[in-house]
Design an enzyme around this catalytic site. Structure first.
Site, PDB file in Angstrom:
ATOM      1  N   ASN A  12      10.115 -24.757  11.187  1.00  0.00           N
ATOM      2  CA  ASN A  12       8.783 -24.636  10.133  1.00  0.00           C
ATOM      3  C   ASN A  12       9.324 -23.319   8.912  1.00  0.00           C
ATOM      4  O   ASN A  12       9.611 -22.472   9.393  1.00  0.00           O
ATOM      5  CB  ASN A  12       7.719 -24.193  10.706  1.00  0.00           C
ATOM      6  CG  ASN A  12       6.439 -24.178   9.635  1.00  0.00           C
ATOM      7  OD1 ASN A  12       6.632 -23.481   8.827  1.00  0.00           O
ATOM      8  ND2 ASN A  12       5.343 -24.519  10.076  1.00  0.00           N
ATOM      9  N   HIS A  15       7.167 -19.940   5.931  1.00  0.00           N
ATOM     10  CA  HIS A  15       7.255 -18.340   5.434  1.00  0.00           C
ATOM     11  C   HIS A  15       8.321 -17.938   4.626  1.00  0.00           C
ATOM     12  O   HIS A  15       8.174 -16.789   4.073  1.00  0.00           O
ATOM     13  CB  HIS A  15       6.832 -17.576   6.744  1.00  0.00           C
ATOM     14  CG  HIS A  15       5.524 -17.905   7.549  1.00  0.00           C
ATOM     15  ND1 HIS A  15       4.450 -17.520   6.824  1.00  0.00           N
ATOM     16  CD2 HIS A  15       5.284 -18.548   8.482  1.00  0.00           C
ATOM     17  CE1 HIS A  15       3.442 -17.930   7.509  1.00  0.00           C
ATOM     18  NE2 HIS A  15       3.863 -18.861   8.630  1.00  0.00           N
ATOM     19  N   HIS A  48       4.038 -26.983   6.091  1.00  0.00           N
ATOM     20  CA  HIS A  48       2.429 -27.275   5.751  1.00  0.00           C
ATOM     21  C   HIS A  48       1.937 -26.995   4.340  1.00  0.00           C
ATOM     22  O   HIS A  48       2.258 -26.017   3.963  1.00  0.00           O
ATOM     23  CB  HIS A  48       1.653 -26.204   6.737  1.00  0.00           C
ATOM     24  CG  HIS A  48       0.337 -26.410   6.885  1.00  0.00           C
ATOM     25  ND1 HIS A  48      -0.649 -25.414   7.826  1.00  0.00           N
ATOM     26  CD2 HIS A  48      -0.691 -26.995   6.485  1.00  0.00           C
ATOM     27  CE1 HIS A  48      -1.691 -25.846   7.538  1.00  0.00           C
ATOM     28  NE2 HIS A  48      -2.040 -26.707   6.721  1.00  0.00           N
ATOM     29  N   ARG A  50      -0.968 -26.555   2.475  1.00  0.00           N
ATOM     30  CA  ARG A  50      -2.256 -26.110   2.770  1.00  0.00           C
ATOM     31  C   ARG A  50      -3.119 -26.361   1.507  1.00  0.00           C
ATOM     32  O   ARG A  50      -2.560 -26.574   0.232  1.00  0.00           O
ATOM     33  CB  ARG A  50      -2.471 -24.567   2.964  1.00  0.00           C
ATOM     34  CG  ARG A  50      -1.747 -24.304   4.272  1.00  0.00           C
ATOM     35  CD  ARG A  50      -2.027 -23.019   4.598  1.00  0.00           C
ATOM     36  NE  ARG A  50      -3.589 -22.408   5.124  1.00  0.00           N
ATOM     37  CZ  ARG A  50      -4.001 -22.315   6.229  1.00  0.00           C
ATOM     38  NH1 ARG A  50      -2.903 -22.442   7.418  1.00  0.00           N
ATOM     39  NH2 ARG A  50      -5.118 -22.097   6.706  1.00  0.00           N
ATOM     40  N   ARG A  54      -1.112 -21.699  -0.498  1.00  0.00           N
ATOM     41  CA  ARG A  54      -0.571 -20.291  -0.225  1.00  0.00           C
ATOM     42  C   ARG A  54       0.936 -20.293   0.133  1.00  0.00           C
ATOM     43  O   ARG A  54       1.531 -19.080  -0.317  1.00  0.00           O
ATOM     44  CB  ARG A  54      -1.312 -19.451   0.780  1.00  0.00           C
ATOM     45  CG  ARG A  54      -1.091 -20.124   2.318  1.00  0.00           C
ATOM     46  CD  ARG A  54      -1.931 -19.174   3.281  1.00  0.00           C
ATOM     47  NE  ARG A  54      -3.080 -19.537   3.118  1.00  0.00           N
ATOM     48  CZ  ARG A  54      -4.057 -19.069   4.306  1.00  0.00           C
ATOM     49  NH1 ARG A  54      -3.488 -18.757   5.555  1.00  0.00           N
ATOM     50  NH2 ARG A  54      -5.405 -19.711   4.225  1.00  0.00           N
ATOM     51  N   GLU A  75       2.900 -31.148   7.674  1.00  0.00           N
ATOM     52  CA  GLU A  75       1.328 -30.632   8.393  1.00  0.00           C
ATOM     53  C   GLU A  75       0.680 -30.591   7.380  1.00  0.00           C
ATOM     54  O   GLU A  75       0.721 -30.164   6.260  1.00  0.00           O
ATOM     55  CB  GLU A  75       1.913 -29.234   8.731  1.00  0.00           C
ATOM     56  CG  GLU A  75       2.036 -29.184  10.282  1.00  0.00           C
ATOM     57  CD  GLU A  75       2.362 -27.375  10.586  1.00  0.00           C
ATOM     58  OE1 GLU A  75       1.356 -26.747  10.143  1.00  0.00           O
ATOM     59  OE2 GLU A  75       3.100 -27.216  11.242  1.00  0.00           O
ATOM     60  N   THR A 106      -3.155 -21.238  11.368  1.00  0.00           N
ATOM     61  CA  THR A 106      -3.862 -22.244  12.052  1.00  0.00           C
ATOM     62  C   THR A 106      -4.412 -21.716  13.469  1.00  0.00           C
ATOM     63  O   THR A 106      -3.546 -21.346  14.245  1.00  0.00           O
ATOM     64  CB  THR A 106      -2.816 -23.584  12.417  1.00  0.00           C
ATOM     65  OG1 THR A 106      -2.421 -24.117  11.013  1.00  0.00           O
ATOM     66  CG2 THR A 106      -3.861 -24.916  12.934  1.00  0.00           C
ATOM     67  N   GLU A 156       0.582 -32.828  19.464  1.00  0.00           N
ATOM     68  CA  GLU A 156       1.419 -31.519  19.408  1.00  0.00           C
ATOM     69  C   GLU A 156       0.494 -30.480  20.010  1.00  0.00           C
ATOM     70  O   GLU A 156      -0.680 -30.243  19.587  1.00  0.00           O
ATOM     71  CB  GLU A 156       1.764 -30.998  17.969  1.00  0.00           C
ATOM     72  CG  GLU A 156       2.583 -29.684  18.182  1.00  0.00           C
ATOM     73  CD  GLU A 156       3.326 -29.389  17.086  1.00  0.00           C
ATOM     74  OE1 GLU A 156       3.726 -30.113  16.022  1.00  0.00           O
ATOM     75  OE2 GLU A 156       3.271 -28.298  16.360  1.00  0.00           O
ATOM     76  N   HIS A 199       3.461 -23.264  17.898  1.00  0.00           N
ATOM     77  CA  HIS A 199       2.331 -22.290  17.113  1.00  0.00           C
ATOM     78  C   HIS A 199       2.812 -20.829  18.178  1.00  0.00           C
ATOM     79  O   HIS A 199       2.576 -20.817  19.205  1.00  0.00           O
ATOM     80  CB  HIS A 199       1.143 -22.619  17.233  1.00  0.00           C
ATOM     81  CG  HIS A 199       0.438 -21.809  16.181  1.00  0.00           C
ATOM     82  ND1 HIS A 199      -0.339 -20.284  16.305  1.00  0.00           N
ATOM     83  CD2 HIS A 199       0.178 -22.248  14.963  1.00  0.00           C
ATOM     84  CE1 HIS A 199      -0.544 -20.120  15.153  1.00  0.00           C
ATOM     85  NE2 HIS A 199      -0.349 -21.063  14.131  1.00  0.00           N
TER      86      HIS A 199
HETATM   87  N1  PXP Z   1       3.040 -26.317  14.439  1.00  0.00           N
HETATM   88  C1  PXP Z   1       1.864 -26.462  14.072  1.00  0.00           C
HETATM   89  C2  PXP Z   1       0.970 -27.542  14.050  1.00  0.00           C
HETATM   90  C3  PXP Z   1       1.489 -25.384  13.163  1.00  0.00           C
HETATM   91  O1  PXP Z   1       0.244 -25.367  12.497  1.00  0.00           O
HETATM   92  C4  PXP Z   1       2.341 -24.231  12.991  1.00  0.00           C
HETATM   93  C5  PXP Z   1       1.977 -23.057  12.122  1.00  0.00           C
HETATM   94  O2  PXP Z   1       2.067 -23.599  10.850  1.00  0.00           O
HETATM   95  C6  PXP Z   1       3.682 -24.319  13.749  1.00  0.00           C
HETATM   96  C7  PXP Z   1       3.660 -25.331  14.571  1.00  0.00           C
HETATM   97  C8  PXP Z   1       4.569 -23.193  13.740  1.00  0.00           C
HETATM   98  O3  PXP Z   1       3.951 -22.100  14.123  1.00  0.00           O
HETATM   99  P1  PXP Z   1       4.866 -20.554  13.922  1.00  0.00           P
HETATM  100  O4  PXP Z   1       4.921 -20.354  12.632  1.00  0.00           O
HETATM  101  O5  PXP Z   1       3.726 -19.831  14.800  1.00  0.00           O
HETATM  102  O6  PXP Z   1       5.998 -20.709  14.797  1.00  0.00           O
END
Ligand code: PXP
Length: 255
Positions: A12, A15, A48, A50, A54, A75, A106, A156, A199
């Site tokens: 992901n 960030h 994601h 959003r 952001r 996402e 989330t 998931e 997550h």
């Molecule tokens: N899976 C989902 C559905 C999420 O919403 C997120 C966060 O955007 C992640 C995985 C990844 O989470 P993290 O950034 O905490 O590893």
């Protein structure tokens, strides 16, 4: 008997965009991070988009789809706006997540039971467009059975509560949460759902999750991007891959 498949690692990259947006320019580029991720062996890219944009923006999604050689997991909240973007971008997969404007990230799984009437046709439209729908839910029997009834091929499992308990050193809660995830994966697997999880995962929690035989994919962002500050993105991914493989080598089929 459950066959043990290898686990895919989805990176992901939200960030990287968070850091870029802090200064308003183009650096660091999340698409470049995704490319380096692919070169470093991840199996897919998750982003994601959003409602408040952001971190990831519309043009990032379009570029990821065009420039990344691995599957793109989009996402998104189950809104009309996001559906039309998904139908235009045509990602490999769409992971439906709950979204609140004020939250930092989330915060919980999707309320699939309460939103059944809205989600049923929504998922059907994505299925028809050949976008593999995944529902981000709590490891809860009712939610899992509803995800199945809604026609989603994938769930998931939300690992945030488990990871938080581990981070706080709350052993009783973390083993309880791990047991819920394990049981949820077994229920979903028996229903024929593909099981992903994510997550809040770090090296240790991803290794532990990899022991659950039905889990086919882990989506990890914040920890890997944070770790990349110290050891570089390539190393952070390599270490994560090794942790997942170690956990997987301990996974046993259910009898
Ligand atoms: N899976 C989902 C559905 C999420 O919403 C997120 C966060 O955007 C992640 C995985 C990844 O989470 P993290 O950034 O905490 O590893």
């Amino acid at each position: 008997m459950t066959v043990i498949h290898s686990i895919r690692l989805g990176l992901n990259i939200d960030h990287v965009a968070t850091i870029r947006n802090a200064r308003g320019g183009n650096n660091p580029d999340p698409v470049r991070a995704a490319m380096l991720g692919v070169e470093s062996g991840v199996d897919g890219i998750t982003a994601h988009l959003r409602e408040d944009r952001r971190h990831i923006r519309d043009e990032d999604m379009a570029r990821l789809k065009l420039e990344i050689a691995k599957p793109l997991n989009f996402e998104m909240a189950a809104t009309e706006e996001m559906k039309s973007i998904a139908l235009r971008v045509k990602p490999h997969a769409a992971c439906l997540v709950p979204e609140k404007r004020q939250e930092r990230t989330t915060e919980g799984g999707l309320d699939v039971v309460g939103q059944h009437n809205h989600l049923k046709p929504y998922i059907a439209q994505l299925n028809e467009a050949d976008i593999r729908v995944s529902l981000f839910i709590e490891p809860d029997r009712r939610a899992i059975e509803m995800a199945h009834a809604l026609g989603a091929p994938v769930i998931e499992l939300h690992t945030g509560t488990y990871c938080e308990a581990v981070a706080h050193g709350d052993h009783a809660r973390s083993s309880q949460e791990l047991a819920r995830l394990n049981e949820g994966a077994a229920i979903a697997g028996a229903l024929g759902l593909e099981v992903h999880a994510g997550h809040g995962l770090d090296f240790a929690t991803a290794e532990k999750l990899a022991e659950i035989p039905e889990i086919r994919e882990l989506n990890i962002g914040h920890f890997i991007i944070g770790e990349a500050i110290f050891i570089g993105l390539h190393q952070a991914i390599t270490h994560m891959r090794a942790a997942i493989d170690r956990g997987r080598s301990r996974a046993r089929p259910r009898s």
